[in-house]
Design a protein around this motif. Structure first.
Motif, mmCIF file in Angstrom:
data_model
loop_
_atom_site.group_PDB
_atom_site.id
_atom_site.type_symbol
_atom_site.label_atom_id
_atom_site.label_comp_id
_atom_site.label_asym_id
_atom_site.label_seq_id
_atom_site.Cartn_x
_atom_site.Cartn_y
_atom_site.Cartn_z
ATOM 1 N N LEU A 94 -12.523 9.185 4.425
ATOM 2 C CA LEU A 94 -12.955 7.827 3.366
ATOM 3 C C LEU A 94 -13.201 6.513 3.817
ATOM 4 C CD1 LEU A 94 -13.249 8.314 -0.130
ATOM 5 C CD2 LEU A 94 -10.373 7.310 0.079
ATOM 6 N N ASP A 95 -12.511 6.381 4.213
ATOM 7 C CA ASP A 95 -13.284 4.797 5.309
ATOM 8 C C ASP A 95 -14.082 5.088 5.144
ATOM 9 O OD1 ASP A 95 -10.249 4.126 4.417
ATOM 10 O OD2 ASP A 95 -10.104 3.566 6.122
ATOM 11 N N PHE B 82 -9.906 1.570 -3.300
ATOM 12 C CA PHE B 82 -10.012 0.135 -2.518
ATOM 13 C C PHE B 82 -10.013 -0.827 -2.792
ATOM 14 C CE2 PHE B 82 -12.269 3.588 -0.040
ATOM 15 C CZ PHE B 82 -11.725 3.871 1.239
ATOM 16 N N LYS B 83 -9.985 -0.611 -4.480
ATOM 17 C CA LYS B 83 -9.945 -2.778 -5.418
ATOM 18 C C LYS B 83 -8.358 -2.834 -4.734
ATOM 19 C CE LYS B 83 -10.833 -4.598 -9.203
ATOM 20 N NZ LYS B 83 -8.784 -5.123 -9.709
ATOM 21 N N ILE C 24 0.916 -1.175 0.135
ATOM 22 C CA ILE C 24 -0.063 0.219 -0.426
ATOM 23 C C ILE C 24 0.708 1.277 -0.061
ATOM 24 C CG2 ILE C 24 -2.400 -0.594 0.941
ATOM 25 C CD1 ILE C 24 -1.161 0.500 4.196
ATOM 26 N N GLU C 25 2.344 1.494 0.758
ATOM 27 C CA GLU C 25 3.104 2.773 0.548
ATOM 28 C C GLU C 25 3.481 2.541 -0.913
ATOM 29 O OE1 GLU C 25 5.250 5.581 1.819
ATOM 30 O OE2 GLU C 25 4.007 4.258 3.100
ATOM 31 N N SER C 26 3.687 1.453 -1.826
ATOM 32 C CA SER C 26 3.865 1.531 -2.888
ATOM 33 C C SER C 26 3.076 2.187 -3.453
ATOM 34 C CB SER C 26 4.361 0.458 -3.837
ATOM 35 O OG SER C 26 3.146 -0.594 -3.891
ATOM 36 N N ALA D 120 -16.032 6.479 -8.684
ATOM 37 C CA ALA D 120 -15.019 5.391 -9.345
ATOM 38 C C ALA D 120 -13.225 5.256 -9.661
ATOM 39 C CB ALA D 120 -15.195 5.372 -10.814
ATOM 40 N N LEU D 121 -13.218 6.467 -8.922
ATOM 41 C CA LEU D 121 -12.379 6.361 -8.107
ATOM 42 C C LEU D 121 -11.342 6.302 -7.350
ATOM 43 C CD1 LEU D 121 -8.904 7.495 -9.872
ATOM 44 C CD2 LEU D 121 -9.702 10.070 -8.917
#
Length: 120
Positions: free
Chosen positions: A34-35, A101-102, A12-14, A95-96
């Protein structure tokens, strides 16, 4: 030993530091907000702006307003109306943000799928 959680953090950092990622400009408070918006949106109970402003465990109302503006300007959330009520604004993911999250979900699956490495 390289554990799955460490691999997940690295992945996730990348994701968050890619030049094309809008998440690179998000701080932890904006991501936490956002979560919360995502959870409510996916439960078919979208959060109102007033609901967001009441999340005092995240930040003050003024800070939350700034984070909402940042999320909206980054294209990660939208404010929408429901039905004929034009006074209440609901916060929904775009969608972004759903793609983000995907990507996080894919990173989690990838981290768990890799066998642990033993260090010497």
């Amino acid at each position: 030993m390289k554990i799955a959680y460490l691999r997940y953090l690295q992945l996730i950092e990348s994701l968050n530091t890619e030049p094309s990622s809008r998440m690179s400009e998000m701080d932890p408070l904006a991501k936490q907000l956002l979560d919360k918006i995502l959870l409510r949106h996916t439960q078919d109970n979208p959060m109102t702006v007033s609901d967001a402003m009441a999340l005092s465990f995240i930040a003050s109302p003024a800070t939350i307003q700034r984070k909402l503006d940042l999320l909206r300007e980054s294209g990660l959330i939208e404010q929408v109306f429901k039905g004929k009520n034009r006074r209440t604004k609901y916060l929904v993911t775009t969608a972004l943000s759903e793609q983000y999250f995907k990507d996080l979900s894919d990173a989690m699956a990838q981290a768990v799928a890799q066998p642990d490495e033993m260090s010497a």
